[in-house]
Design a protein around this motif. Structure first.
Motif, PDB file in Angstrom:
ATOM      1  N   ARG A 253     -37.584  30.088 -65.842  1.00  0.00           N
ATOM      2  CA  ARG A 253     -36.446  30.275 -64.957  1.00  0.00           C
ATOM      3  C   ARG A 253     -35.185  30.074 -65.811  1.00  0.00           C
ATOM      4  O   ARG A 253     -35.275  29.622 -66.943  1.00  0.00           O
ATOM      5  N   PRO A 254     -34.027  30.423 -65.254  1.00  0.00           N
ATOM      6  CA  PRO A 254     -32.817  30.311 -66.071  1.00  0.00           C
ATOM      7  C   PRO A 254     -32.649  28.929 -66.702  1.00  0.00           C
ATOM      8  O   PRO A 254     -32.236  28.808 -67.834  1.00  0.00           O
TER       9      PRO A 254
ATOM     10  N   PRO B 131     -30.729  29.624 -59.412  1.00  0.00           N
ATOM     11  CA  PRO B 131     -29.693  28.701 -59.835  1.00  0.00           C
ATOM     12  C   PRO B 131     -28.397  29.418 -60.185  1.00  0.00           C
ATOM     13  O   PRO B 131     -28.411  30.513 -60.738  1.00  0.00           O
TER      14      PRO B 131
ATOM     15  N   GLU C  73     -29.558  20.975 -58.248  1.00  0.00           N
ATOM     16  CA  GLU C  73     -29.033  22.162 -58.922  1.00  0.00           C
ATOM     17  C   GLU C  73     -28.607  23.172 -57.865  1.00  0.00           C
ATOM     18  O   GLU C  73     -29.384  23.493 -56.961  1.00  0.00           O
TER      19      GLU C  73
ATOM     20  N   HIS D 107     -33.926  24.680 -58.273  1.00  0.00           N
ATOM     21  CA  HIS D 107     -35.091  23.861 -57.950  1.00  0.00           C
ATOM     22  C   HIS D 107     -35.001  22.435 -58.495  1.00  0.00           C
ATOM     23  O   HIS D 107     -35.852  21.615 -58.207  1.00  0.00           O
ATOM     24  N   LEU D 108     -34.023  22.180 -59.316  1.00  0.00           N
ATOM     25  CA  LEU D 108     -34.017  20.910 -60.037  1.00  0.00           C
ATOM     26  C   LEU D 108     -33.226  19.850 -59.284  1.00  0.00           C
ATOM     27  O   LEU D 108     -32.274  20.158 -58.566  1.00  0.00           O
TER      28      LEU D 108
ATOM     29  N   ALA E  54     -24.371  25.132 -65.462  1.00  0.00           N
ATOM     30  CA  ALA E  54     -24.841  25.020 -64.076  1.00  0.00           C
ATOM     31  C   ALA E  54     -23.921  24.153 -63.243  1.00  0.00           C
ATOM     32  O   ALA E  54     -23.162  23.331 -63.763  1.00  0.00           O
TER      33      ALA E  54
ATOM     34  N   TRP F 142     -23.973  21.512 -59.842  1.00  0.00           N
ATOM     35  CA  TRP F 142     -24.876  20.653 -59.076  1.00  0.00           C
ATOM     36  C   TRP F 142     -24.153  20.159 -57.831  1.00  0.00           C
ATOM     37  O   TRP F 142     -22.958  19.864 -57.873  1.00  0.00           O
TER      38      TRP F 142
END
Lengths: 180, 338
Positions: free
Chosen positions: A97-98, B87, B114, B118-119, B203, B205
């Motif tokens: 995944r990214p 994401p 995230e 998924h994080l 990213a 969050w």
């Protein structure tokens, strides 16, 4: 008595009668199918899911089954199919995944199962075999089916069953030799 | 029979011999099958309506997400449905991306998810951190360790967790442009056994606990169709209370954790799902409940817009601990559940 019940469940039983007959099939096959699932997947939870799903599918297709033996064969085949799908999903879940944590020497799902469960056992090694080989070995040594019955269940020729059995056992033998 | 066949037979017997099914387990399995068959019937009856409703449902969810995203952060990528997250990833000059306050322990403390991913990660004020990919942040995080903040850089040293990443190091430049929103740019993407797959991905969050504005305002729209709970496997994952305030983690292993705004578990124990009832039994480690306290819920329902369970609600039958969280409705914090 049970055979007759199973027979009629596949044709016309409804309501309470159907529920009773599902009980019969459940009592007769659930544990054996669960054991098949556990051998194939190394996870009781996943095996329970696969077996329950197979019974739901049997219910859905009951009208097309004529013989009690057909229900048993259908359930076995459905469990093997669901085991196959589960393994495929495990692989898919690990596609990049990214932003994903990548472990060094990331293991295949089968190898992960080996590590988590019975390190060194032949069952764990069996799960790492090619799909046909592990399914044939499961039919022969878990379900204790004959070559002909295995061929019928997996919809392959008897020659293929023998070939996959031979190759599977040969690979297992090699793995033993490597790990010695 | 060859020796390899003998050994395989012996091992199979050992494995299958360990698979014992009690009367109670057989009944549970039987009930689960009946539940699924019944759900199938219900779905079949609702099929015509569901197609129309699903379209009406997905659009507002995505619409809300887009509106939120634009409001919070005009530069983020278009979001997708919360049940199939992608994401948010940005490639832009770091200084344009890292706006707002620099990170401090006070600002980063809590559980973060995230954005559309998924994080999840939990920073504690004492300097410990847990990171998770599979919805098991409290029970079995992917990795855990300690963190330090120097300027705008958060450095993480891993000392445990399920992924075998011990001794790995991660570092990121971070900023908090708004309450409940953190952006970061990885500067060290790992070492030792573990690295992140893409170096250049930045990213965003969102804070789940204490709930940031996004999670605080999340509601399951009234028009969503509620249906019967499918099975016990659908329980597994992290669930955020509607309106914020609590996180319920239900692990595959049979453990559960309830965390409050402090981002620490206030209750923990073992869960079971039988006869369409979920029972949460507190363990001795529970902070606010006593060992053996139980929350028992029935009439469980899910919202499933067509691509997976999104929301969960129930009727409380028993609540010996008295935790107010038991009366909440929940939505799934996406995780890679396989």
């Amino acid at each position: 008595m049970g055979e007759r019940h199973a027979d009629s469940w596949c044709t016309a039983a409804k309501g309470p009668a159907r529920a009773e007959l599902v009980d019969v099939l459940f009592r007769r096959h659930y544990t054996a199918l669960l054991r098949l699932g556990v051998v194939m997947l190394g996870s009781r939870e996943a095996a329970e899911d696969a077996v329950q799903d197979a019974f739901v599918a049997l219910h859905r297709h009951r009208s097309s089954l004529r013989e009690p033996e057909a229900a048993e064969a259908y359930l076995r085949s459905a469990v093997l199919n669901r085991c196959r799908s589960w393994i495929r999903r495990q692989v898919t879940a690990r596609t990049p995944r990214p932003l994903m944590l990548v472990r060094e020497h990331e293991e295949s799902p089968e190898a992960t199962t080996v590590t988590r469960d019975e390190v060194g056992s032949m069952v764990a090694v069996m799960r790492t075999l090619a799909r046909r080989q592990r399914e044939v070995l499961a039919c022969r040594y878990v379900l204790e089916l004959s070559v002909a019955e295995t061929a019928q269940l997996l919809k392959i020729s008897e020659g293929s069953v023998k070939a996959h059995t031979h190759r599977g056992l040969q690979t297992l033998q090699q793995r033993i030799e490597v790990t010695r | 029979m060859s020796s390899v066949e003998e050994r395989l037979g012996r091992d199979i017997a050992a494995v299958t011999g360990g698979v014992v099914v009690t009367e109670s387990e057989l009944k549970d399995a039987r009930d689960a099958v009946e539940d699924r068959i019944e759900i199938g019937r219900t779905r079949s009856r609702r099929r015509t309506v569901a197609g129309l409703v699903a379209a009406a449902v997905v659009i507002p969810i995505v619409g809300v997400a887009i509106a939120r995203s634009a409001g919070d952060d005009g530069s983020t990528a278009p979001p997708v449905s919360p049940v199939s997250p992608t994401p948010t990833a940005i490639r832009a000059p770091a200084d344009q991306w890292l706006t707002g306050a620099p990170p401090t322990r006070e600002l980063v403390k809590g559980v973060w998810r995230e954005d559309n991913g998924h994080l999840s990660i939990r920073f504690s004020p004492s300097g410990t951190v847990q990171f998770d990919e599979f919805g098991q942040l409290f029970g079995a995080p992917t990795f855990e360790g300690t963190y330090e903040i120097t300027g705008d850089v958060i450095s993480i040293d891993v000392d445990g967790g399920g992924a075998g990443c011990t001794d790995a190091n991660f570092a990121m430049r971070a900023s908090l442009p708004k309450p409940g929103l953190m952006r970061f740019v990885p500067t060290t993407v790992g070492s030792g056994k573990c690295t992140f797959s893409q170096v250049g991905v930045w990213a965003a969050w969102e804070r789940v606990l204490p709930a940031g504005p996004v999670f605080m305002s999340m509601r399951i729209p009234d028009r969503l169709p509620w249906g019967p709970w499918p099975d016990r496997h659908s329980l597994v994952g992290m669930w955020a209370a509607e309106g914020g305030g609590y996180l319920l983690e239900i692990d595959r292993s049979g453990s559960y954790y309830v965390a409050d705004e402090s981002a620490k578990p206030i209750d923990r124990g073992q869960w079971s799902y039988r006869n369409a009832r979920l029972t949460l039994t507190s363990s001795a480690d529970s902070v606010e409940c006593s060992r053996g306290d139980q929350v028992v819920v029935r009439d469980m329902e899910q919202v499933n817009p067509g691509s997976g369970t999104l929301g969960m609600r129930w009727t409380v039958e028993q609540n010996t601990c008295g935790g107010t969280w038991a009366a909440k409705d929940w939505f799934l914090v996406p995780a890679n559940l396989g």
